[in-house]
Scaffold this motif. Structure first.
Motif, mmCIF file in Angstrom:
data_model
loop_
_atom_site.group_PDB
_atom_site.id
_atom_site.type_symbol
_atom_site.label_atom_id
_atom_site.label_comp_id
_atom_site.label_asym_id
_atom_site.label_seq_id
_atom_site.Cartn_x
_atom_site.Cartn_y
_atom_site.Cartn_z
ATOM 1 N N VAL A 384 -8.654 63.936 16.409
ATOM 2 C CA VAL A 384 -9.296 65.177 17.252
ATOM 3 C C VAL A 384 -8.802 64.407 18.413
ATOM 4 C CG1 VAL A 384 -11.233 66.382 18.473
ATOM 5 C CG2 VAL A 384 -10.592 66.903 15.922
ATOM 6 N N GLU A 385 -9.597 62.859 18.076
ATOM 7 C CA GLU A 385 -9.790 62.069 19.865
ATOM 8 C C GLU A 385 -8.162 62.167 19.824
ATOM 9 O OE1 GLU A 385 -12.533 58.494 18.405
ATOM 10 O OE2 GLU A 385 -14.353 60.299 18.414
ATOM 11 N N ALA A 386 -7.644 62.476 19.390
ATOM 12 C CA ALA A 386 -5.971 61.293 19.989
ATOM 13 C C ALA A 386 -5.774 62.710 21.353
ATOM 14 C CB ALA A 386 -5.332 61.274 18.447
ATOM 15 N N GLY A 387 -6.469 63.743 20.977
ATOM 16 C CA GLY A 387 -6.055 65.004 22.127
ATOM 17 C C GLY A 387 -4.462 64.907 22.096
ATOM 18 N N ASP A 388 -4.284 64.805 23.838
ATOM 19 C CA ASP A 388 -2.586 65.739 24.062
ATOM 20 C C ASP A 388 -1.718 64.655 23.408
ATOM 21 O OD1 ASP A 388 -2.628 67.810 24.178
ATOM 22 O OD2 ASP A 388 -1.807 67.603 26.644
ATOM 23 N N SER A 389 -2.304 62.811 22.961
ATOM 24 C CA SER A 389 -1.214 62.533 22.317
ATOM 25 C C SER A 389 -0.530 62.529 21.546
ATOM 26 C CB SER A 389 -1.705 60.795 22.726
ATOM 27 O OG SER A 389 -3.107 60.435 21.625
ATOM 28 N N VAL A 390 -1.075 63.645 20.850
ATOM 29 C CA VAL A 390 -0.582 64.373 19.258
ATOM 30 C C VAL A 390 0.817 64.833 19.790
ATOM 31 C CG1 VAL A 390 -0.900 65.218 17.369
ATOM 32 C CG2 VAL A 390 -2.722 64.520 18.258
ATOM 33 N N ARG A 391 1.311 64.037 18.213
ATOM 34 C CA ARG A 391 3.003 64.592 18.576
ATOM 35 C C ARG A 391 3.702 64.905 17.145
ATOM 36 N NH1 ARG A 391 1.982 64.182 23.054
ATOM 37 N NH2 ARG A 391 3.761 63.124 24.689
#
Length: 441
Positions: A384-391
């Motif tokens: 969740v904390e990765a936010g938009d950096s998730v790929r």
């Protein structure tokens, strides 16, 4: 065929989030217009899940029935969702809702004109409660067709705390530190890593984590869309980095030959089984379920993880996968289907499966307390904390001929590279040839 999505084994997944008071009983979360508003209606749902996962998803469907009165019928498709759903549509028996396990399949369904856009209510929930990246992966040409209900965190390295303690090493922060720690583990009598080379999908996950960290998210996105060729120097660099591990026979249990004869469950067994051969195994959060359910390990004590470490000067990667709910145009119950997705978008729905175990949700309103153990909570928090950096898993975004077929494309070529990692440039050229053909077809 065992894919590396969230449908692997009984303990398969883990991803995230934070449940608000309404989902904890503070107030009712409506689905499709209020209590029992859909009495007498039946929604047909298809998805890859079977066994424990199917039973746990049924608990979610039962919660929807309790709230709305609508009945549900779930059919397991097996791994070949596209073929099964296509045949059902052709036969005039399309399900109302499908749980789609890959971005590439969702796009395929949308491009064939099979999908209905999701309701405004569902879209509002996604906008408010999910990182934007999840809306991006659920959309085609700017229209939201898929709601990501279940996710996997595929940037986790699992280890035996005893093995690392006996070697006197701590969880590493960088890729180089991980290889160094692995050497120390190897010197203490166990191989550093158990690698499931018999299953080509695990090797794509290794590559994706290295590539995302080393090359960065922009190039990752370009390569995933085949807007960047696999012959690019960044791909050769990532293969070179991965090759340092693959060619070191001390670091891999059984060496390259042993790895190529080890499937995913076997790779977990080599670390957490009765006769350990290695101290660490890389794969997604679903490793925990296998260690717990098949080998009786207590997650957090006998089995733990550290985040896949940063490579070179890059950021630590967060690679994910997941299952998206879509509504079929040819389904017979459009209104109730949309209501089901509105419910699945709530933290209340995610909490049902989170409490049952083997689940991660991208819904950041889901209370982490809904998860049953500290390790799952930590995995979920990381996601969740990765936010938009998730790929999203790159091979799951590719045409199946390249990114998802046993004995072909990326799976086979990375197995060949594991067997002989001496020519990263040559491997990159073969990957590009296979990708070009698959994307053209």
């Amino acid at each position: 065929m065992m894919r590396r999505r969230t449908t692997l084994l009984t303990g398969c997944t883990a991803l995230v989030l934070a449940l608000g008071a309404t989902a904890c009983g503070g107030g009712p979360v409506t689905a499709g217009g209020g209590d029992k508003a859909l009495s007498g209606q039946t929604i047909t749902v298809a998805g890859v899940w079977s066994g424990t996962e199917q039973k746990n998803f049924q608990k979610v469907l039962d919660a929807f029935t309790e709230k709305t009165g609508a009945k549900t019928q779930f059919t397991s498709t097996g791994d070949n969702v596209s073929t099964v759903v296509g045949s059902k549509i052709e036969g005039g028996n399309a399900p109302d809702v499908v749980m789609v396990p890959q971005v590439g399949v969702l796009k395929q369904f949308a491009q064939k004109g099979w999908l209905k856009p999701l309701s405004k209510k569902t879209e509002q929930s996604v906008d408010a409660d999910y990182a934007p990246v999840w809306k991006k992966y659920g959309s085609v040409d700017g229209t939201l067709y898929g709601l990501y209900f279940k996710a996997a965190h595929k940037s986790t390295v699992w280890y035996s705390p005893d093995a690392l303690a006996q070697a006197g090493v701590k969880p590493p922060k960088t890729y180089d530190e991980m290889l160094k720690a692995g050497q120390t583990v190897s010197d203490s009598g166990l191989a550093a890593f158990s690698v499931a080379g018999q299953d080509g999908w695990t090797l794509t996950d290794w590559f994706e984590n290295v590539y995302l960290s080393q090359a960065g998210p922009e190039k990752y996105d370009a390569l995933a869309a085949h807007k960047l060729k696999w012959t690019d120097a960044s791909v050769v660099d990532a293969l070179t980095t991965l090759g340092k591990l693959f060619k070191d026979k001390q670091l891999i249990a059984g060496g390259q030959k042993g790895a190529l004869n080890t499937d995913f469950p076997g790779s977990v067994e080599k670390v957490f089984g009765p006769k350990p051969e290695a101290g660490m195994v890389y794969e997604g959060d679903f490793v925990a379920g296998v260690a717990k359910d098949q080998f009786g390990k207590k997650v957090g004590e006998d089995a733990n993880f550290f985040p896949f470490p940063a490579v070179g000067g890059g950021e630590a990667p967060v690679v994910s996968g997941g299952d998206a709910a879509v509504v079929l145009k040819d389904g017979k119950n459009q209104k109730a289907a949309q209501a089901l997705l509105e419910f699945l978008a709530t933290p209340e729905a995610s909490a049902v499966w989170a409490e049952a175990g083997g689940f991660l949700s991208p819904n950041k309103k889901l209370d982490l307390a809904s998860y049953g153990d500290d390790v799952t909570r930590a995995t979920a928090k990381s996601l969740v904390e990765a936010g938009d950096s998730v790929r999203f898993d790159m091979s799951d975004q590719a045409p199946a001929a390249f990114g998802g077929t046993k004995g072909a494309g990326e799976w086979k070529l990375l197995q060949d590279f594991l067997r002989d990692p001496s020519d990263p440039k040559g491997t990159a050229a073969k990957l590009e040839a296979a990708a070009a053909k698959a994307y053209q077809d």
